[in-house]
Design a protein around this motif. Structure first.
Motif, PDB file in Angstrom:
ATOM      1  N   PRO A 451       0.813  -1.221   0.000  1.00  0.00           N
ATOM      2  CA  PRO A 451       0.000   0.000   0.000  1.00  0.00           C
ATOM      3  C   PRO A 451       0.847   1.272   0.000  1.00  0.00           C
ATOM      4  CG  PRO A 451      -0.879  -1.611   1.541  1.00  0.00           C
ATOM      5  CD  PRO A 451       0.436  -2.151   1.065  1.00  0.00           C
ATOM      6  N   ASP A 452       0.338   2.311  -0.656  1.00  0.00           N
ATOM      7  CA  ASP A 452       1.059   3.581  -0.754  1.00  0.00           C
ATOM      8  C   ASP A 452       1.514   4.062   0.615  1.00  0.00           C
ATOM      9  OD1 ASP A 452       0.368   3.372  -3.340  1.00  0.00           O
ATOM     10  OD2 ASP A 452      -0.952   5.119  -3.422  1.00  0.00           O
ATOM     11  N   GLY A 453       2.750   4.559   0.677  1.00  0.00           N
ATOM     12  CA  GLY A 453       3.232   5.232   1.862  1.00  0.00           C
ATOM     13  C   GLY A 453       3.795   4.331   2.943  1.00  0.00           C
ATOM     14  N   LEU A 454       3.841   2.997   2.702  1.00  0.00           N
ATOM     15  CA  LEU A 454       4.388   2.102   3.715  1.00  0.00           C
ATOM     16  C   LEU A 454       5.897   1.993   3.639  1.00  0.00           C
ATOM     17  CD1 LEU A 454       1.963  -0.954   3.982  1.00  0.00           C
ATOM     18  CD2 LEU A 454       2.335   0.871   5.636  1.00  0.00           C
ATOM     19  N   VAL A 455       6.447   2.161   2.441  1.00  0.00           N
ATOM     20  CA  VAL A 455       7.880   1.964   2.248  1.00  0.00           C
ATOM     21  C   VAL A 455       8.571   3.307   2.091  1.00  0.00           C
ATOM     22  CG1 VAL A 455       9.638   1.013   0.700  1.00  0.00           C
ATOM     23  CG2 VAL A 455       7.602  -0.325   1.253  1.00  0.00           C
ATOM     24  N   ALA A 456       9.668   3.471   2.841  1.00  0.00           N
ATOM     25  CA  ALA A 456      10.467   4.687   2.734  1.00  0.00           C
ATOM     26  C   ALA A 456      11.767   4.359   2.022  1.00  0.00           C
ATOM     27  CB  ALA A 456      10.757   5.252   4.113  1.00  0.00           C
ATOM     28  N   TYR A 457      12.212   5.300   1.162  1.00  0.00           N
ATOM     29  CA  TYR A 457      13.486   5.136   0.462  1.00  0.00           C
ATOM     30  C   TYR A 457      14.134   6.511   0.376  1.00  0.00           C
ATOM     31  CZ  TYR A 457      16.795   4.546  -3.363  1.00  0.00           C
ATOM     32  OH  TYR A 457      17.929   4.548  -4.124  1.00  0.00           O
ATOM     33  N   ASN A 458      15.399   6.601   0.796  1.00  0.00           N
ATOM     34  CA  ASN A 458      16.112   7.885   0.852  1.00  0.00           C
ATOM     35  C   ASN A 458      15.337   8.922   1.660  1.00  0.00           C
ATOM     36  OD1 ASN A 458      18.382   7.088  -0.488  1.00  0.00           O
ATOM     37  ND2 ASN A 458      17.799   7.975  -2.467  1.00  0.00           N
ATOM     38  N   GLY A 459      14.712   8.470   2.745  1.00  0.00           N
ATOM     39  CA  GLY A 459      14.048   9.381   3.679  1.00  0.00           C
ATOM     40  C   GLY A 459      12.692   9.865   3.234  1.00  0.00           C
ATOM     41  N   LYS A 460      12.148   9.305   2.140  1.00  0.00           N
ATOM     42  CA  LYS A 460      10.837   9.761   1.662  1.00  0.00           C
ATOM     43  C   LYS A 460       9.880   8.571   1.555  1.00  0.00           C
ATOM     44  CE  LYS A 460      12.612  13.590  -1.162  1.00  0.00           C
ATOM     45  NZ  LYS A 460      12.675  14.166  -2.538  1.00  0.00           N
ATOM     46  N   PHE A 461       8.589   8.832   1.822  1.00  0.00           N
ATOM     47  CA  PHE A 461       7.577   7.806   1.604  1.00  0.00           C
ATOM     48  C   PHE A 461       7.424   7.589   0.098  1.00  0.00           C
ATOM     49  CE2 PHE A 461       5.699   9.938   5.536  1.00  0.00           C
ATOM     50  CZ  PHE A 461       6.429   9.118   6.376  1.00  0.00           C
ATOM     51  N   ARG A 462       7.186   6.350  -0.291  1.00  0.00           N
ATOM     52  CA  ARG A 462       7.078   6.023  -1.715  1.00  0.00           C
ATOM     53  C   ARG A 462       5.685   5.496  -2.058  1.00  0.00           C
ATOM     54  NH1 ARG A 462      11.062   8.948  -3.858  1.00  0.00           N
ATOM     55  NH2 ARG A 462      12.946   8.719  -2.597  1.00  0.00           N
ATOM     56  N   ARG A 463       5.171   6.027  -3.152  1.00  0.00           N
ATOM     57  CA  ARG A 463       3.818   5.653  -3.573  1.00  0.00           C
ATOM     58  C   ARG A 463       3.787   4.267  -4.207  1.00  0.00           C
ATOM     59  NH1 ARG A 463       2.358   8.132  -7.708  1.00  0.00           N
ATOM     60  NH2 ARG A 463       0.149   7.616  -7.519  1.00  0.00           N
ATOM     61  N   GLU A 464       4.892   3.890  -4.847  1.00  0.00           N
ATOM     62  CA  GLU A 464       4.907   2.595  -5.553  1.00  0.00           C
ATOM     63  C   GLU A 464       6.040   1.739  -5.004  1.00  0.00           C
ATOM     64  OE1 GLU A 464       3.933   2.851  -9.969  1.00  0.00           O
ATOM     65  OE2 GLU A 464       4.585   4.909  -9.543  1.00  0.00           O
TER      66      GLU A 464
END
Length: 470
Positions: A451-464
């Motif tokens: 689901p959108d916003g569960l995974v963070a990469y480089n300090g940002k939430f990721r939509r995909e």
């Protein structure tokens, strides 16, 4: 920085996937060994030498020798089948093999005598053309233009093939160790494929071929022969063989196809040259004898092959095999019905080739040759059954295999789209491409969307982002 879950408590469960992983490409049953012993001794002995020296797959070697033998024999003889039809000894063969399976090395060894023959014909044609050019205009009116000398064509269109056998030699081979060029070339484009297949089918049948063109008028070609051997990688070969239009046209029932197991990874160095073996000399001498024996050509430059009957025990064996195959067409052979319907004819043609390889002066098909041909046809029917229904590896499936391998090496449970685009396999590093390939992996239960916003990469939430099934 790796993609991570914002909160471990929100992680999707690693069990509970909707189903087991589905393979990206359907697994095939193992291929049967090529019946090398079914070939005439001159072919079989050299085949074992080629196989030992090149360490190429067995059917690749067997197909190459069988096709080369057909090309040598086809100007000299037709076979009269027991029901009365006189058919060419031309064979159409397709070898499916991955890149790196030493197709070119095998092709070169099998066609050495044919290449020498073609060069000699080209030299003769060049000399004749030089003499023709020197003639004055009046003398040229009574002389014919020297014929072209192309004997081995690798990537012709059917129009080019017709022109070749019209203005050149009446017996030629369409042979290519890079058959994908032909299968993916202009002659097999959407607009041309049906015309090419119909033309090739006429040549296989030995039927007259029409040439009606606005530029060079109309003519009908009689007494021409074409043998064919295409070596192609699986994706190109199966894309061609699964073409529904060409299936309906009937070309594939005229082709004998083999897809042997790869030998890559087992080919340790061997300090041995196939050309130095006595079996090579025997093979080349027999091919040269058949090629250089004067072709039966009439004043119109049409082949008039002898008609070889099938007498006695050979005839009885042919009829037994014919009836056995016919009984199985509505049963075991139903998936390959079109090929099975022509299997007895394939057997007769092959027996004619084997007879003349054993004895170039033969006038009738022998029982021994028919027994060998029966074993050969049984192998090709088995291969056709094994390969029936196999679909080509779609580009997205191939890309998905590459990406799945990369994800496995990475070994992380979650990944986001930016990370895929930045670090994924180089040829897939576009957002649109990655989305479509991840969709394929999701369809095969290898990954699933987070689901959108569960995974963070480089300090940002990721939509995909996706969870990877490790």
């Amino acid at each position: 920085m790796n993609a991570v879950l914002l909160s471990p408590m929100q992680a999707p469960t690693t069990d509970g996937w909707p189903d087991d992983v589905l393979p990206l490409v359907a697994e095939l049953e193992p291929s049967a060994p090529f019946p090398m012993d079914a070939l005439p001794p001159i072919l079989a002995d050299y085949g074992r030498v080629i196989q030992r020296c090149t360490q190429a797959p067995d059917a690749l070697v067997g197909n190459s020798l069988l096709a080369a033998a057909s090309l040598s024999v086809q100007p000299h003889a037709n076979v009269v089948l027991p029901y009365g039809a006189s058919v060419p000894t031309s064979l159409f063969i397709v070898s499916v093999a991955e890149s790196g399976e030493r197709k070119s090395a095998v092709d070169r060894l099998a066609l050495h005598a044919h290449a020498v023959f073609e060069k000699a014909k080209a030299d003769e044609a060049r000399e004749e053309l030089e003499q023709y050019i020197k003639l004055d205009k009046k003398a040229k009116e009574t002389e014919t233009v020297p014929r072209e000398a192309v004997f081995l064509a690798s990537d012709p269109t059917v129009e080019g093939l017709c022109k070749l056998v019209h203005a050149g030699l009446p017996s030629v081979g369409v042979f290519s160790a890079e058959g994908g060029r032909f299968l993916g070339g202009h002659g097999m484009s959407d607009d041309m494929a049906l015309r090419t297949a119909a033309g090739l089918s006429l040549f296989w049948d030995g039927s007259p071929v029409d040439r009606v063109r606005s530029g060079d008028g109309a003519s009908k070609l009689f007494g021409r022969r074409v043998a064919l051997h295409l070596m192609a990688q699986p994706r190109a070969a199966f894309a061609w063989l699964s073409n529904p239009i060409l299936k309906d046209q009937g070309l594939f029932s005229r082709c004998l196809v083999a897809y042997p197991a790869s030998t890559a990874g087992t080919r340790m160095f061997r300090d041995e040259k196939a050309e130095a073996n006595p079996a090579a000399a025997a093979y080349v001498n027999r091919m040269t004898e058949l090629l250089s024996t004067k072709w039966p050509i009439n004043e119109f430059y049409e082949l008039q092959p002898q008609h070889m009957g099938i007498p006695g025990a050979a005839r009885k064996l042919w009829i037994e095999m014919h009836d056995q195959i016919e009984r199985n067409i509505s049963g075991e052979l139903k998936p390959i019905r079109s090929l099975a319907s022509k299997a007895a004819e394939h057997m007769g043609r092959m027996a004619g080739v084997f007879t003349l390889i054993d004895n170039p002066q033969a006038t009738t098909v022998t029982e021994d040759a028919m027994q060998r041909a029966a074993a050969g046809v049984e192998f090709y029917l088995g291969e056709a059954l094994r390969l029936s229904g196999v679909q080509p590896m779609h580009e997205k499936s191939e890309q998905a295999s590459v990406l799945w391998g990369w994800l496995g090496l990475r070994g992380k449970k979650h990944i986001s789209l930016p990370e895929l685009v930045q670090f994924g396999p180089a040829k897939l590093r576009k957002a649109e491409t990655m989305r479509s390939v991840m969709d394929v992996l999701a369809d095969h239960y290898m990954v699933r969307k987070v689901p959108d916003g569960l995974v963070a990469y480089n300090g940002k939430f990721r939509r995909e982002a996706w969870e990877v099934r490790l």
